[in-house]
Enzyme design. Structure first.
Site, PDB file in Angstrom:
ATOM      1  NE  ARG A  98      -0.380  -9.336 -13.046  1.00  0.00           N
ATOM      2  CZ  ARG A  98       0.568  -9.031 -12.171  1.00  0.00           C
ATOM      3  NH1 ARG A  98       1.068  -9.969 -11.391  1.00  0.00           N
ATOM      4  NH2 ARG A  98       1.014  -7.806 -12.048  1.00  0.00           N
ATOM      5  CD  GLU A 129      -5.946  -4.264 -15.044  1.00  0.00           C
ATOM      6  OE1 GLU A 129      -5.545  -4.216 -13.863  1.00  0.00           O
ATOM      7  OE2 GLU A 129      -5.426  -3.593 -15.957  1.00  0.00           O
ATOM      8  CE  LYS A 157      -3.669  -3.640 -18.817  1.00  0.00           C
ATOM      9  NZ  LYS A 157      -2.907  -3.410 -17.577  1.00  0.00           N
ATOM     10  CG  ASP A 217      -4.048  -0.173 -18.125  1.00  0.00           C
ATOM     11  OD1 ASP A 217      -2.838  -0.351 -18.343  1.00  0.00           O
ATOM     12  OD2 ASP A 217      -4.704  -0.847 -17.308  1.00  0.00           O
ATOM     13  CG  ASP A 273      -4.819  -1.990  -9.859  1.00  0.00           C
ATOM     14  OD1 ASP A 273      -5.207  -1.874 -11.043  1.00  0.00           O
ATOM     15  OD2 ASP A 273      -4.140  -1.132  -9.262  1.00  0.00           O
ATOM     16  CE  LYS A 284      -4.608   1.283 -11.691  1.00  0.00           C
ATOM     17  NZ  LYS A 284      -3.338   0.741 -11.214  1.00  0.00           N
TER      18      LYS A 284
HETATM   19  N1  BES Z   1      -2.319  -0.720 -15.604  1.00  0.00           N
HETATM   20  C1  BES Z   1      -1.586  -0.995 -14.431  1.00  0.00           C
HETATM   21  C2  BES Z   1      -0.087  -0.789 -14.595  1.00  0.00           C
HETATM   22  C3  BES Z   1       0.387   0.623 -14.827  1.00  0.00           C
HETATM   23  C4  BES Z   1       0.962   1.327 -13.790  1.00  0.00           C
HETATM   24  C5  BES Z   1       0.336   1.195 -16.065  1.00  0.00           C
HETATM   25  C6  BES Z   1       1.435   2.605 -13.999  1.00  0.00           C
HETATM   26  C7  BES Z   1       0.810   2.472 -16.289  1.00  0.00           C
HETATM   27  C8  BES Z   1       1.370   3.173 -15.255  1.00  0.00           C
HETATM   28  C9  BES Z   1      -1.812  -2.448 -13.997  1.00  0.00           C
HETATM   29  O1  BES Z   1      -3.047  -2.970 -14.325  1.00  0.00           O
HETATM   30  C10 BES Z   1      -1.712  -2.449 -12.520  1.00  0.00           C
HETATM   31  O2  BES Z   1      -2.559  -1.901 -11.880  1.00  0.00           O
HETATM   32  N2  BES Z   1      -0.664  -3.078 -12.015  1.00  0.00           N
HETATM   33  C11 BES Z   1      -0.434  -3.142 -10.613  1.00  0.00           C
HETATM   34  C12 BES Z   1      -0.117  -4.568 -10.265  1.00  0.00           C
HETATM   35  C13 BES Z   1      -0.097  -4.828  -8.795  1.00  0.00           C
HETATM   36  C14 BES Z   1      -1.498  -4.793  -8.241  1.00  0.00           C
HETATM   37  C15 BES Z   1       0.533  -6.178  -8.577  1.00  0.00           C
HETATM   38  C16 BES Z   1       0.730  -2.225 -10.267  1.00  0.00           C
HETATM   39  O3  BES Z   1       1.678  -2.159 -11.059  1.00  0.00           O
HETATM   40  O4  BES Z   1       0.651  -1.545  -9.255  1.00  0.00           O
HETATM   41 ZN    ZN Z   2      -4.004  -2.139 -15.965  1.00  0.00          ZN
HETATM   42 MN    MN Z   3      -4.524  -2.557 -12.832  1.00  0.00          MN
END
Ligand code: BES
Ligand code: ZN
Ligand code: MN
Length: 498
Positions: A352, A350, A266, A289, A348, A278
């Site tokens: 996946r 994104e 990714k 990320d 958020d 966020k």
């Molecule tokens: N990039 C984030 C995941 C992440 C979280 C990476 C903390 C590093 C540290 C991902 O894109 C994300 O935002 N995931 C969300 C998914 C949710 C909206 C289902 C999450 O984990 O909160």
């Molecule tokens: Zn992300």
């Molecule tokens: Mn995200």
């Protein structure tokens, strides 16, 4: 960093600013520790003065300096705790070398030699070299030189081994150097902020590296992505002014036509969350990320340099996740390259989406195996903390291979299930899939989502959100980018080459 290997026969005359000797914990407190530590390196006769036994600390990281009598040889000797001999595994060797580099920094010298004791394997020399190369890395390119108040840059490292182990050391040092520099390249890319490390920047850096390491490179921009119908990736990218890229690196080390291993990472260069934005606090960490993409690029560098006799493909889908008038909205339904439609309830989630198209594209290479790595979910941090990545696969042999590679490389991963019970959480009422399956088991439902895009291919997913960057508590790390899982990926690929 220049790396090398020397024989312990030369210890007394070896010209180095710092020679580091391991002090192992002894069961028998009455043993002559001084003789045990110094004699193997032939130094017991040349130490100036006495070295009280209580100065010989054996806990990892504890240490004492001693000095030699006048004339040639090491300028100073560090007696460095190395724990129990029976527990001195590859990770202990890595940390030992990390502490040794920190000791060099503490006295302001740029070169050191670390004696690793007797019976040193190529793997141990590799691990120690990795530890030193990783420890010496700093991210300084954005600081004005006169504002840099950090330590000296350690530039020379050698492992010292007994004469019978020199061949093993030579081989191990070469691998450790390539792996360490691959991980450091990943860390540098990770550390560059979002305004520098854009998708096109990642593509340029991957292309430059490919030219230097003899890899083939192809970069897909918006038009090619459109032609490939990669609308999931394009939908994420449409909320930003930076164009997306899909980076493809190829190492043709195996016979023509042999099914390749495909690594997918990714490469989300900044994740603000999109319309599902966020919170502000800590959002700056979302420059990391793209850590999975950085690790794939770093691993491909090492794989190319080491001329691994396999075909390996690295794929990095890269985009920003921002907000503008064209940004993807909650409720939007998009069509993926694979054909499945996706209801986006949270912009958020994104990672996946961009991975769905990359995993679908990966299959055009008829892979033997696909392994992807991604900072995919915050929920993996809740599950496993910062000490292991989550590994997800329906192929138990592949999970075993990756866990073993993780144990050897010191970048560990731990399995979580992909049962159909979880899959139901991403059923959509209006589309084929929904991009979020609720809070419960968030890392698992994210992995279930990815599984929808790998067809029948052998595949595993590593969720690295808890391990890609951190506080830098280990001796060979620093706060920020960790390079995880560059070492794991290279180890796994090399293990497949037998
Ligand atoms: N990039 C984030 C995941 C992440 C979280 C990476 C903390 C590093 C540290 C991902 O894109 C994300 O935002 N995931 C969300 C998914 C949710 C909206 C289902 C999450 O984990 O909160
Ligand atoms: Zn992300
Ligand atoms: Mn995200």
């Amino acid at each position: 960093m220049n790396v090398g290997h020397v024989s312990s026969i030369e210890a007394v005359s070896h010209d180095t600013p710092l020679l580091v000797l391991p002090v192992h914990e002894s069961e028998d407190e009455t043993r002559d520790h001084k003789a045990e530590v110094l004699a193997p390196a032939g130094l017991s006769e040349v130490i100036a003065g006495t070295c009280p036994a209580e100065d010989l600390k054996h806990k990892p990281g504890e240490s004492a300096f001693v000095y030699l009598k006048e004339g040639g040889g090491p300028r100073r000797v560090l007696l460095l705790g190395a724990g129990k001999r029976s527990e001195f595994d590859l990770e202990a060797a890595r940390r030992f070398a990390g502490y040794a580099v920190r000791a060099a920094e503490s006295v302001g010298v740029t070169g050191l030699t670390a004696y690793l004791g007797s019976d040193v394997s190529a793997d141990a020399a590799q691990a120690a070299t990795e530890g030193a190369v990783l420890a010496a890395w700093r991210f300084t390119e954005m600081k004005s030189p006169d504002e840099d108040d950090g330590p000296v840059d350690v530039s020379d490292f050698a492992v010292m081994v007994d004469p019978e182990d020199l061949d093993a050391a030579e081989a191990g040092v070469q691998v450790g150097d390539a792996v360490g520099r691959g991980a450091n390249f990943a860390r540098t890319l990770q550390s560059r902020p979002g305004n520098v490390a854009t998708p096109s920047h990642l593509a340029d850096e991957a292309s430059r590296m490919a030219g230097e390491c003899g890899l083939e490179v192809t970069v897909l921009g918006p038009e090619e992505l459109e032609a490939e119908r990669m609308y999931a990736l394009l939908s994420v990218a449409q909320g930003s002014d930076q164009e997306p890229r899909l980076i493809v690196l190829r190492h043709n080390g195996g016979p023509d036509g042999e099914a390749p291993l495909v690594l997918v990472g990714k490469g989300l260069t900044f994740d603000a969350g999109g319309i599902s934005i966020k919170p502000a606090s800590g959002m700056e960490d979302m420059i990391f990320d793209m850590s999975g993409g950085a690790a794939v690029i770093g691993a491909m560098q090492a794989i190319g340099e080491l001329k691994v006799p396999l075909n390996v493909v690295g794929i990095v889908p890269s985009s920003e996740n921002l907000i503008n008038g064209r940004a993807m909205k909650p409720g939007d339904i998009i069509r993926s390259r694979e054909g499945k439609t996706i209801e986006v309830v949270n912009t958020d989630a994104e990672g996946r989406l961009i991975l769905a198209d990359a995993l679908s594209y990966a299959q055009t290479f008829d892979p033997a195996v696909i392994v992807d790595c991604a900072t995919l979910t915050g929920s993996i941090v809740i599950a496993l903390g910062h000490h292991a990545a989550g590994v997800f696969s329906t192929d138990e042999d592949l999970v075993d291979e990756l866990r073993e590679a993780g144990d050897r490389s010191g970048e560990r991963c731990w399995p979580l299930p992909l049962w159909d019970d979880y899959r139901r959480q991403i059923d959509s009422r209006v589309a084929d899939l929904v991009n979020v399956g609720g809070r419960a088991g968030g890392s698992i439902t994210a992995a279930c989502f990815l599984k929808e895009f790998v067809g029948e291919c052998r595949w595993a997913h590593l969720d690295i959100a808890g391990t890609a960057y951190g506080e830098g508590k280990l001796s060979y790390q620093r706060k920020g980018a960790a390079g995880f899982p560059t070492r794991l990926l290279v180890d796994w690929v090399r293990s497949r080459a037998g």
